[in-house]
Design a protein around this motif. Sequence first.
Motif, PDB file in Angstrom:
ATOM      1  N   THR A  69     -38.244  66.876 -41.466  1.00 12.85           N
ATOM      2  CA  THR A  69     -37.157  66.904 -41.324  1.00 12.85           C
ATOM      3  C   THR A  69     -36.321  66.832 -42.935  1.00 12.85           C
ATOM      4  O   THR A  69     -35.260  67.145 -43.097  1.00 12.85           O
ATOM      5  CB  THR A  69     -36.207  66.479 -40.381  1.00 12.85           C
ATOM      6  N   HIS A  70     -37.208  65.545 -43.397  1.00 13.65           N
ATOM      7  CA  HIS A  70     -36.487  65.252 -44.835  1.00 13.65           C
ATOM      8  C   HIS A  70     -37.690  64.201 -45.439  1.00 13.65           C
ATOM      9  O   HIS A  70     -38.450  63.868 -44.466  1.00 13.65           O
ATOM     10  CB  HIS A  70     -35.402  64.682 -44.731  1.00 13.65           C
ATOM     11  N   ALA A  71     -37.316  63.850 -46.459  1.00 18.70           N
ATOM     12  CA  ALA A  71     -38.125  62.714 -47.118  1.00 18.70           C
ATOM     13  C   ALA A  71     -37.456  61.591 -46.673  1.00 18.70           C
ATOM     14  O   ALA A  71     -36.534  60.950 -47.159  1.00 18.70           O
ATOM     15  CB  ALA A  71     -38.042  62.835 -48.643  1.00 18.70           C
ATOM     16  N   HIS A  72     -38.502  60.850 -45.884  1.00 14.28           N
ATOM     17  CA  HIS A  72     -38.067  59.706 -44.852  1.00 14.28           C
ATOM     18  C   HIS A  72     -38.004  58.569 -45.784  1.00 14.28           C
ATOM     19  O   HIS A  72     -39.048  58.161 -46.667  1.00 14.28           O
ATOM     20  CB  HIS A  72     -38.725  59.443 -43.620  1.00 14.28           C
ATOM     21  N   ALA A  73     -36.998  57.631 -45.697  1.00 14.71           N
ATOM     22  CA  ALA A  73     -37.177  56.361 -46.292  1.00 14.71           C
ATOM     23  C   ALA A  73     -37.339  55.083 -45.638  1.00 14.71           C
ATOM     24  O   ALA A  73     -37.533  54.011 -46.068  1.00 14.71           O
ATOM     25  CB  ALA A  73     -35.822  56.136 -47.039  1.00 14.71           C
ATOM     26  N   GLY A 143     -26.763  65.916 -46.771  1.00 13.84           N
ATOM     27  CA  GLY A 143     -25.912  64.882 -46.512  1.00 13.84           C
ATOM     28  C   GLY A 143     -26.496  63.606 -46.649  1.00 13.84           C
ATOM     29  O   GLY A 143     -26.507  62.718 -47.344  1.00 13.84           O
ATOM     30  N   HIS A 144     -27.535  63.271 -45.497  1.00 10.15           N
ATOM     31  CA  HIS A 144     -28.096  62.143 -45.290  1.00 10.15           C
ATOM     32  C   HIS A 144     -29.180  62.067 -46.677  1.00 10.15           C
ATOM     33  O   HIS A 144     -29.315  61.033 -47.409  1.00 10.15           O
ATOM     34  CB  HIS A 144     -29.122  62.020 -44.102  1.00 10.15           C
ATOM     35  N   THR A 145     -29.819  63.150 -46.872  1.00 14.87           N
ATOM     36  CA  THR A 145     -30.639  63.420 -48.113  1.00 14.87           C
ATOM     37  C   THR A 145     -30.164  64.783 -48.344  1.00 14.87           C
ATOM     38  O   THR A 145     -29.772  65.867 -47.542  1.00 14.87           O
ATOM     39  CB  THR A 145     -32.088  63.131 -47.838  1.00 14.87           C
ATOM     40  N   GLY A 160     -33.315  65.669 -37.295  1.00 17.22           N
ATOM     41  CA  GLY A 160     -33.746  64.796 -38.356  1.00 17.22           C
ATOM     42  C   GLY A 160     -32.752  63.596 -38.276  1.00 17.22           C
ATOM     43  O   GLY A 160     -32.408  63.054 -37.134  1.00 17.22           O
ATOM     44  N   ASP A 161     -32.146  63.281 -39.093  1.00 15.11           N
ATOM     45  CA  ASP A 161     -31.235  61.871 -39.339  1.00 15.11           C
ATOM     46  C   ASP A 161     -29.832  62.024 -39.399  1.00 15.11           C
ATOM     47  O   ASP A 161     -29.031  61.376 -39.860  1.00 15.11           O
ATOM     48  CB  ASP A 161     -31.837  61.092 -40.546  1.00 15.11           C
ATOM     49  N   SER A 162     -29.585  63.476 -39.356  1.00 14.87           N
ATOM     50  CA  SER A 162     -28.104  63.594 -39.704  1.00 14.87           C
ATOM     51  C   SER A 162     -27.053  62.875 -38.659  1.00 14.87           C
ATOM     52  O   SER A 162     -26.297  62.289 -39.126  1.00 14.87           O
ATOM     53  CB  SER A 162     -27.631  65.198 -39.712  1.00 14.87           C
TER      54      SER A 162
HETATM   55 FE   FE2 Z   1     -33.840  59.433 -42.920  1.00 16.17          FE
END
Ligand code: FE2
Length: 284
Positions: A69-73, A143-145, A160-162
């Motif tokens: 869902t995105h590049a996780h950190a 937004g988050h990424t 994802g993390d939104s």
């Molecule tokens: Fe994340």
Amino acid sequence: MSIKINIKVFFHKITSTISYVIYKDKHAVIIDSVLDFDLQNGKISSHFADKQLDFIKRHDLTLVYIFETHAHADHLTSASYLRDKTGAKIAVSANIIGIQKYFKTFYNDKALIADGRCFDLLLNDNDSVDFSGESIKVLAVPGHTNDSIALLIDGNVFIGDSLFMPDQGTARCDFPGGDATMLFKSVSKLHALPDHFILWMCHDYQPMGRKLVYNITVRESRQHNIHINERTAVAEFVKTRKNRDAMLALPKLLYPAIQVNIHAGKLPLKEENGQVYFKIPVTT
Ligand SMILES: [Fe+2]
């Protein structure tokens, strides 16, 4: 309404990550899988991903896609490991390219070709991916990424993390390319989906020891999310988000996670001594 897809939930407790195996007939996709990394001992393992592979094998499924869902950190993805084991394709937002470019410079990463080629499928807003006769619709939710996407399958939205569960609010927006105003717009887009659609979280941090929860209807989220609900104005949210972000520590796995995730989960190449190393930028 008949249920068309099946959802198997896997919780990675150390990083509080929720990963999903979605399956229908004999096909499966995985969303946001995790590669185990013990930072203290520098030890990688595939324990979590292997549990998912075992589930897929026991149910006689073929893994066709691995979605990020995105590049996780905050955790390393096991996407490359899963691809190596199954031949499934790794799908990610086309905006991963901007993130690769930024972090190629940040890490002085000479091995990275920052054009998205280490992924198999680069997704854009409103794209549809066919999955066993179902359509997986891509919703850009930056937004988050800047590369955050949500995946809509049969009334289920893997976000994802939104957003988090209502008592946890929203994800931080202070990573490069993050933007609180954009996150507000993206969450408004999710909250405008039909009331009964189900939002599936990527994380649940179980505040004050409450039990794990990872899904909620659009209606409940829109009514009760502590950061963005139907009564929240954008300026109010941006202020809350920025104040909160200023207080947050960096994720423990940030440097190894980004370094691996911009390579679709591939570890850095072994050096001449046969050893793999991660880089950590040092400032004085
Ligand atoms: Fe994340």
